[in-house]
Design an enzyme around this catalytic site. Sequence first.
Site, PDB file in Angstrom:
ATOM      1  N   HIS A 122       0.835  -1.234   0.140  1.00 55.04           N
ATOM      2  CA  HIS A 122      -0.138   0.100   0.007  1.00 55.04           C
ATOM      3  C   HIS A 122       1.022   1.157  -0.150  1.00 55.04           C
ATOM      4  CE1 HIS A 122      -3.222  -2.056   0.250  1.00 55.04           C
ATOM      5  NE2 HIS A 122      -3.422  -2.578   1.939  1.00 55.04           N
ATOM      6  N   ASP A 159      -3.081 -10.395  -2.422  1.00 57.42           N
ATOM      7  CA  ASP A 159      -3.471 -10.289  -1.000  1.00 57.42           C
ATOM      8  C   ASP A 159      -5.150  -9.904  -0.881  1.00 57.42           C
ATOM      9  OD1 ASP A 159      -2.447  -9.637   1.591  1.00 57.42           O
ATOM     10  OD2 ASP A 159      -4.117  -7.767   0.723  1.00 57.42           O
ATOM     11  N   HIS A 161      -6.903  -7.259  -0.396  1.00 58.57           N
ATOM     12  CA  HIS A 161      -6.482  -5.550  -0.414  1.00 58.57           C
ATOM     13  C   HIS A 161      -5.799  -5.542  -2.148  1.00 58.57           C
ATOM     14  CE1 HIS A 161      -6.576  -6.440   3.793  1.00 58.57           C
ATOM     15  NE2 HIS A 161      -8.002  -5.565   3.862  1.00 58.57           N
ATOM     16  N   ASP A 246      -4.594 -12.777   3.562  1.00 63.18           N
ATOM     17  CA  ASP A 246      -6.175 -12.728   4.166  1.00 63.18           C
ATOM     18  C   ASP A 246      -7.016 -12.625   3.213  1.00 63.18           C
ATOM     19  OD1 ASP A 246      -4.821 -10.659   2.523  1.00 63.18           O
ATOM     20  OD2 ASP A 246      -5.022  -8.698   4.314  1.00 63.18           O
TER      21      ASP A 246
END
Length: 338
Positions: A122, A159, A161, A246
């Site tokens: 991120h 991931d 996200h 995740d």
Amino acid sequence: MNFGYCESCLQHETGKRHPESPDRLRAIRQALAEKHAVEYVVPDSVNLERVHAVHDKEYVAEFEEFCQQGGGDWDADTVASEESWKAALASAGIAEWAAMAALDGKDGRETPFALGRPPGHHAVEDDAMGFCFFNNAAIAARSVIDRGRADRVAILDWDVHHGNGIQDIFYDDESIFYASIHEDGLYPATGTIDETGTGEGEGTTMNIPFSPGTTQSAYLAALTELFGPALDAFDPDLLLISAGFDAHEHDPISRMRVSTEGYGLLTKRVRQIADDTGAALGFVLEGGYGLDTLTASIGMVHEVFSGYQPAPDDGEVSDPARDVIDQVKAQGFIGVPE
């Protein structure tokens, strides 16, 4: 696998209730020790020159000063402590090691996996966000290109996200292909299908935003129908997996439905894709916040490289997931048949 690790990464303190805690690495190491004979490589921390190749110098200096003053809340989600500066340099250095080791020919049972924290995908050029300070995979990719070790690098981010930082850093870069499979609408609410790159980088960003509840059946279809053909056309020297776990069906902060066995199937598939394209392969840890699911999933990745054959997937691709795959095909990526 060869695991890269550094004790400095445990010194990045985020607080007792923060999901991205040192317990993640402790749990991974304990679980691996219980089932496997694992040896660890302790890479050097990344050189600041490599960080500056990806991140704005003023931001890097601000982060260093923030840590020197004791750290605190950088934003609502992202926390630093005094030792986070050293941990971030170490984490990026482990990712760089994984990229270099892969290009040095480490494969099969010696495939490199970077176990570092804080995670990175991120972090944008001039800011930290989403638990991330330095963009580990981006630093590793840029490093091997700048050193002349690779002409093209692909990054697959599984991931849950979207890795907005990797995308932003390389959005106009024709030498980096970035693909993300993520949960649609989840933090940071980026990564739409029509985000495909700009300028010389047009067509080198691929986003596959699946709806909540999507299983590994759709992930596998996306790898086979979208990522594999695109990677074959891009012809990278190196494939890095931004390996967050995740999207696991029991992870506490997502709603996807990838099983532990499913991560084995994803690993088997990306290994085959890398072999088919002649790309070196390395893994860089991102998210994953249920300790049991995180450790089981990484153990599964390790077992696949040790010869384990995961059970075939007998699920079906849901209609919403099929629609996403078809929409991505319609973007006209080179190598991807419509």
